[in-house]
Design a protein around this motif. Structure first.
Motif: not given
Length: 351
Positions: A123-124, A240, A242-243, A245, A248, A252, A310
């Motif tokens: 994913k990353y 985590d 995901d929070r 941004h 992320k 990406n 994931t």
């Protein structure tokens, strides 16, 4: 006169008043002052594949000619403890870093490259699959005191320098033992490779050959399982991203920079060929009930291999079904129901 050489004049003689300068030296009782506990040096094992090529480029790198490091030293370092202090002004340093700093940067770069995840299907991209304390051990700077406390300040300082150079992305979180913010996840950026003389074309070719080598050597599954175990460990620790941004988006961007169309086309063609061959082969030998079982199974495999899923999500769904419906694994005829429940839990339309 300075503060450390205060003099008194008495009857024409100069009398020196004793100061506290060198008091710590007196407490050592003649013992030699310890300059540093450990000398940074990579002591880990050099892996095969793409990691070996990246490490070879790092070994030939000269930090004295690194333009990014020279520009950073002209501006000055900002320690992590002062990153949110607006009144802090970095102090410019001399252009050439000391040999101790260069050794720490080289050892850390080798340790990161040796324990990095180079799978293009993650994913990353370029995540270091190793805790920070073990990274310090691989670069030879882990110091353990008599009371069991572990210290690796050399690693933290060098990691902060690489972070300011934009060679790594560091996600820090509160450690449960010490209650301090420590580096929990480290990702290599595209600048980590380009600064050592590796261009985009070479990195893409190495990734493509690395994927082919892992598949032919039969270790692709084990590498994927290692990455999934790391993801589960991060989930158990409550780490985590995901929070976050902005983090992320940066990760990406790294993946978009390095992933080539050939890798995506190879992945899609493998999945398509697998679906076609399995269903075509079984159409002649299985009943309609078994055919629906194959369709459910292939639909689940296709979705779990896509970017929408994931490893953590896949394992959570599978473990939940196994816990709630243990009877499904007592008979082979329950495979259709098992994959159908998985598709329903994931919100995927049934084929």
């Amino acid at each position: 006169m300075n503060d450390h050489s205060i003099t008194l004049q008495e009857s024409g003689q100069l009398l020196y008043r004793q100061t506290r300068r060198g008091e710590s030296n007196c407490q050592r009782k003649g013992q030699v002052k310890t300059h540093r506990n450990h000398q940074p040096k990579f002591i880990g094992k050099i892996p095969r594949g793409m990691a070996a090529k990246v490490m070879a480029c790092i070994k030939n790198h000269d930090w004295r000619q690194n333009s990014d490091l020279i520009a950073l030293r002209k501006h000055g370092y900002t320690p992590y403890s002062r990153i949110f202090d607006r009144s802090y002004q970095p102090k410019p340093l001399r252009i050439t870093a000391r040999s101790e700093s260069r050794e720490a940067l080289s050892a850390l770069s080798l340790a990161l490259a040796a324990n990095c995840d180079y799978s293009p299907y993650s994913k990353y991209m370029f995540e270091v699959i190793l805790p920070v304390a073990e990274i310090a051990q691989r670069m030879g700077v882990l110091h353990v005191y008599n009371n069991g406390r572990k210290a690796y300040d050399v690693l933290l300082h060098a990691l902060r320098v690489l972070e300011q150079l934009d060679y790594v992305v560091v996600h820090r979180d509160r450690e449960s033992d010490s209650g301090q913010n420590k580096p929990m996840r480290v990702f290599l950026t595209e600048n980590f490779f380009t600064s050592r003389g590796m261009n985009l074309k070479s990195v893409r070719q190495w990734l493509y050959k690395y994927r082919q080598w892992a598949t032919s050597a039969g270790i692709a599954v084990s590498l994927r399982n290692k990455y999934e175990r790391h993801q589960l460990k991060m989930a158990r620790l409550g780490i985590d991203i995901d929070r976050h941004h902005s983090l992320k988006n940066r990760l990406n961007k790294i993946k978009r920079w390095v992933i080539s169309p050939e890798i995506f086309n190879e992945k899609e063609s493998i999945i398509a060929n697998l679906n076609t061959s399995v269903i075509a082969h079984n159409k002649q030998h299985i009943s309609s009930q078994d055919l629906s079982e194959v369709r459910y199974q292939m639909a689940w495999w296709t979705w779990s291999a896509s970017d929408a899923c994931t490893p953590i999500i896949r394992l959570k769904l599978e473990n939940a079904i196994k816990t709630e419906f243990p009877h499904l694994f007592n008979h082979s005829t329950s495979t259709e129901q098992y994959y159908r429940l998985l598709l329903e839990r994931a919100g995927i339309p049934l084929p």
